[in-house]
Design a protein around this motif. Structure first.
Motif, PDB file in Angstrom:
ATOM      1  N   ILE A  72      52.932  48.381  58.733  1.00 18.53           N
ATOM      2  CA  ILE A  72      51.481  48.532  58.661  1.00 18.53           C
ATOM      3  C   ILE A  72      50.970  47.666  57.513  1.00 18.53           C
ATOM      4  CG2 ILE A  72      49.534  50.106  58.380  1.00 18.53           C
ATOM      5  CD1 ILE A  72      51.251  52.341  59.477  1.00 18.53           C
ATOM      6  N   GLU A  73      49.941  46.902  57.813  1.00 17.35           N
ATOM      7  CA  GLU A  73      49.327  46.014  56.843  1.00 17.35           C
ATOM      8  C   GLU A  73      48.953  46.766  55.565  1.00 17.35           C
ATOM      9  OE1 GLU A  73      45.255  43.246  56.596  1.00 17.35           O
ATOM     10  OE2 GLU A  73      45.795  44.327  58.440  1.00 17.35           O
ATOM     11  N   GLY A  74      49.345  46.204  54.424  1.00 18.99           N
ATOM     12  CA  GLY A  74      48.995  46.791  53.139  1.00 18.99           C
ATOM     13  C   GLY A  74      49.913  47.907  52.693  1.00 18.99           C
ATOM     14  N   ILE A  75      50.834  48.341  53.559  1.00 20.12           N
ATOM     15  CA  ILE A  75      51.747  49.437  53.199  1.00 20.12           C
ATOM     16  C   ILE A  75      53.181  48.932  53.120  1.00 20.12           C
ATOM     17  CG2 ILE A  75      52.647  51.697  53.856  1.00 20.12           C
ATOM     18  CD1 ILE A  75      49.939  52.257  55.189  1.00 20.12           C
ATOM     19  N   GLY A  76      53.698  48.368  54.195  1.00 19.83           N
ATOM     20  CA  GLY A  76      55.061  47.868  54.177  1.00 19.83           C
ATOM     21  C   GLY A  76      55.783  48.153  55.469  1.00 19.83           C
ATOM     22  N   VAL A  77      57.108  48.151  55.397  1.00 18.29           N
ATOM     23  CA  VAL A  77      57.965  48.279  56.573  1.00 18.29           C
ATOM     24  C   VAL A  77      58.878  49.500  56.412  1.00 18.29           C
ATOM     25  CG1 VAL A  77      59.683  47.170  58.048  1.00 18.29           C
ATOM     26  CG2 VAL A  77      57.951  45.775  56.889  1.00 18.29           C
ATOM     27  N   ASN A 114      40.821  52.103  59.042  1.00 13.87           N
ATOM     28  CA  ASN A 114      40.647  51.729  60.448  1.00 13.87           C
ATOM     29  C   ASN A 114      40.441  50.242  60.634  1.00 13.87           C
ATOM     30  OD1 ASN A 114      39.676  54.897  60.701  1.00 13.87           O
ATOM     31  ND2 ASN A 114      40.794  54.073  62.457  1.00 13.87           N
ATOM     32  N   ASP A 115      41.146  49.467  59.810  1.00 19.07           N
ATOM     33  CA  ASP A 115      41.193  48.018  59.980  1.00 19.07           C
ATOM     34  C   ASP A 115      42.518  47.497  59.428  1.00 19.07           C
ATOM     35  OD1 ASP A 115      40.565  45.417  60.582  1.00 19.07           O
ATOM     36  OD2 ASP A 115      39.220  45.136  58.872  1.00 19.07           O
ATOM     37  N   LEU A 116      43.612  48.001  60.009  1.00 19.94           N
ATOM     38  CA  LEU A 116      44.951  47.648  59.557  1.00 19.94           C
ATOM     39  C   LEU A 116      45.805  47.231  60.747  1.00 19.94           C
ATOM     40  CD1 LEU A 116      45.624  50.711  57.200  1.00 19.94           C
ATOM     41  CD2 LEU A 116      44.861  48.428  56.502  1.00 19.94           C
ATOM     42  N   GLN A 117      46.498  46.114  60.606  1.00 20.29           N
ATOM     43  CA  GLN A 117      47.446  45.703  61.634  1.00 20.29           C
ATOM     44  C   GLN A 117      48.628  46.670  61.636  1.00 20.29           C
ATOM     45  OE1 GLN A 117      46.353  43.205  63.376  1.00 20.29           O
ATOM     46  NE2 GLN A 117      48.028  42.909  64.844  1.00 20.29           N
ATOM     47  N   ILE A 118      49.116  47.032  62.839  1.00 17.95           N
ATOM     48  CA  ILE A 118      50.191  48.014  62.960  1.00 17.95           C
ATOM     49  C   ILE A 118      51.153  47.552  64.046  1.00 17.95           C
ATOM     50  CG2 ILE A 118      48.734  49.445  64.478  1.00 17.95           C
ATOM     51  CD1 ILE A 118      50.207  51.905  63.325  1.00 17.95           C
ATOM     52  N   GLN A 119      52.463  47.626  63.753  1.00 14.83           N
ATOM     53  CA  GLN A 119      53.466  47.085  64.666  1.00 14.83           C
ATOM     54  C   GLN A 119      54.711  47.965  64.718  1.00 14.83           C
ATOM     55  OE1 GLN A 119      54.511  43.177  63.186  1.00 14.83           O
ATOM     56  NE2 GLN A 119      52.912  42.184  64.387  1.00 14.83           N
ATOM     57  N   THR A 120      55.430  47.863  65.851  1.00 10.65           N
ATOM     58  CA  THR A 120      56.812  48.333  65.962  1.00 10.65           C
ATOM     59  C   THR A 120      57.683  47.169  66.397  1.00 10.65           C
ATOM     60  OG1 THR A 120      56.202  50.587  66.583  1.00 10.65           O
ATOM     61  CG2 THR A 120      58.419  49.887  67.148  1.00 10.65           C
ATOM     62  N   ARG A 121      58.823  47.027  65.723  1.00  8.08           N
ATOM     63  CA  ARG A 121      59.857  46.086  66.162  1.00  8.08           C
ATOM     64  C   ARG A 121      61.154  46.858  66.382  1.00  8.08           C
ATOM     65  NH1 ARG A 121      57.205  43.471  62.016  1.00  8.08           N
ATOM     66  NH2 ARG A 121      58.788  44.095  60.492  1.00  8.08           N
ATOM     67  N   VAL A 122      61.839  46.554  67.466  1.00  8.02           N
ATOM     68  CA  VAL A 122      63.158  47.129  67.732  1.00  8.02           C
ATOM     69  C   VAL A 122      64.136  45.969  67.861  1.00  8.02           C
ATOM     70  CG1 VAL A 122      64.581  48.531  69.258  1.00  8.02           C
ATOM     71  CG2 VAL A 122      62.201  49.178  68.843  1.00  8.02           C
ATOM     72  N   ASN A 123      65.136  45.960  66.992  1.00  9.52           N
ATOM     73  CA  ASN A 123      66.119  44.872  66.934  1.00  9.52           C
ATOM     74  C   ASN A 123      65.429  43.520  66.802  1.00  9.52           C
ATOM     75  OD1 ASN A 123      67.976  46.934  67.355  1.00  9.52           O
ATOM     76  ND2 ASN A 123      68.049  46.584  69.566  1.00  9.52           N
ATOM     77  N   GLY A 124      64.321  43.505  66.042  1.00 11.09           N
ATOM     78  CA  GLY A 124      63.589  42.280  65.765  1.00 11.09           C
ATOM     79  C   GLY A 124      62.553  41.897  66.804  1.00 11.09           C
ATOM     80  N   GLU A 125      62.512  42.584  67.938  1.00 10.81           N
ATOM     81  CA  GLU A 125      61.548  42.280  69.000  1.00 10.81           C
ATOM     82  C   GLU A 125      60.290  43.123  68.803  1.00 10.81           C
ATOM     83  OE1 GLU A 125      61.076  42.456  73.903  1.00 10.81           O
ATOM     84  OE2 GLU A 125      62.877  43.248  72.929  1.00 10.81           O
ATOM     85  N   THR A 126      59.138  42.467  68.766  1.00  9.07           N
ATOM     86  CA  THR A 126      57.873  43.170  68.597  1.00  9.07           C
ATOM     87  C   THR A 126      57.476  43.844  69.904  1.00  9.07           C
ATOM     88  OG1 THR A 126      57.129  41.614  66.900  1.00  9.07           O
ATOM     89  CG2 THR A 126      55.437  42.952  67.964  1.00  9.07           C
ATOM     90  N   LEU A 127      57.384  45.187  69.870  1.00  7.81           N
ATOM     91  CA  LEU A 127      57.062  45.959  71.069  1.00  7.81           C
ATOM     92  C   LEU A 127      55.674  46.589  70.990  1.00  7.81           C
ATOM     93  CD1 LEU A 127      60.508  47.688  71.689  1.00  7.81           C
ATOM     94  CD2 LEU A 127      59.615  45.580  72.707  1.00  7.81           C
ATOM     95  N   GLN A 128      55.198  46.879  69.797  1.00  7.99           N
ATOM     96  CA  GLN A 128      53.816  47.340  69.597  1.00  7.99           C
ATOM     97  C   GLN A 128      53.165  46.423  68.581  1.00  7.99           C
ATOM     98  OE1 GLN A 128      54.999  51.666  68.761  1.00  7.99           O
ATOM     99  NE2 GLN A 128      53.073  51.966  69.880  1.00  7.99           N
ATOM    100  N   ASN A 129      51.939  45.998  68.870  1.00 11.24           N
ATOM    101  CA  ASN A 129      51.220  45.087  67.975  1.00 11.24           C
ATOM    102  C   ASN A 129      49.733  45.305  68.180  1.00 11.24           C
ATOM    103  OD1 ASN A 129      50.523  43.087  66.216  1.00 11.24           O
ATOM    104  ND2 ASN A 129      51.047  41.380  67.575  1.00 11.24           N
ATOM    105  N   SER A 130      49.108  46.025  67.269  1.00  7.73           N
ATOM    106  CA  SER A 130      47.723  46.424  67.458  1.00  7.73           C
ATOM    107  C   SER A 130      47.031  46.522  66.101  1.00  7.73           C
ATOM    108  CB  SER A 130      47.665  47.762  68.213  1.00  7.73           C
ATOM    109  OG  SER A 130      46.332  48.110  68.547  1.00  7.73           O
TER     110      SER A 130
END
Length: 265
Positions: free
Chosen positions: A252-257, A180-196
């Protein structure tokens, strides 16, 4: 340890530790994922990267980030809100998310996936992380029109084939002491849409495991999707649906893409 599941060039499904982030080669692991793995000196070529686990069940928690509940206009739940994806939703890293002909509102959701390592029943929150084998990235792909308008419940809208990509690696629990302390993101076509960050969860990983284990047995290999943060397509103005040709990345931080393209059915 980072573990990948893959097909080698002899056509065998193997487990290994990747030599780098390209996942073209791996050092073979012998043994069983749940009872113990032993590193070898055998270097293997990766013909195809697979989802790191074939789960007996895929359990999912909805509305589990504060800001996502806000953007959805839904009340914050007072206990973990459960839905289930069938195992036919499972998809490999690099495989296509198939856009069904029957939906016009295909959405992405980056999620931390927890993999249970041993049978869990009536587990306390204090002991819950002892039952975790590891963590991976997930995309809880959703057909919003089926979920919210047609059926007005979540089963079908979350359950089309290919709607649960997992990967690219399974990171064992000792490498992530605080999920419960990991950066998490979604990118679609390179655009960051979720960043939390996973600290925005309403119910943390300990609470989720404990709560679910009091209702039913969590079998080894069970995958638990822990919810998505704000920034999903249905919450944006204008709304941003996935369409054929899109490339979706979950990081996700520490895991990958985890990367998957979208293709028309």
């Amino acid at each position: 340890m980072k573990i990948i599941r893959f097909v080698d060039h002899a056509g065998n499904i193997r487990l290994g530790t990747p030599t780098d982030n390209t996942f073209t080669t791996a050092t073979a692991l012998d043994g069983n994922l749940f009872t113990g793995l032993t590193p070898t000196k055998e270097l293997l070529s990766v013909a195809k990267l697979l989802a790191p686990i074939e789960p007996p069940n895929i359990l999912c928690i909805g509305l589990n980030y504060k800001r996502h509940a806000e953007e959805s206009g839904m009340a914050v739940p007072d206990r973990p809100l459960l839905f289930i994806k069938p195992t036919t939703t499972l998809s490999n890293p690099g495989d296509a998310i198939i856009h069904p002909r029957t939906t016009e509102e295909l959405d992405y959701e980056c999620e931390l996936a927890v993999v249970i390592g041993k049978t869990a029943k009536n587990v306390s929150e204090d002991d819950a992380l002892d039952y975790v084998l590891g963590y991976t990235c997930a995309n809880d792909v959703s057909a919003r029109d089926w979920q919210l308008r047609y059926d007005k419940q979540w089963a079908r809208g979350k359950s089309f084939d290919t709607f649960c990509p997992l990967g690219p690696v399974l990171v064992t629990a000792e490498e992530i002491p605080d999920p419960n302390d990991l950066q998490i993101q979604t990118r679609v076509n390179g655009e960051t849409l979720q960043n939390s960050n996973t600290f925005d969860m309403i119910f943390d990983v300990r609470e989720i495991i404990s709560s679910l284990s009091k209702n039913f047995t969590l079998l080894p290999g069970t995958v638990i999707l822990t919810g998505t943060p704000e920034g999903v397509g249905m919450g944006r103005t204008p709304r941003r649906w996935l369409v054929p040709g899109d490339v979706c990345e979950i990081e996700i931080e520490g895991i990958g893409v985890l990367t998957n393209s979208v293709e028309a059915a």
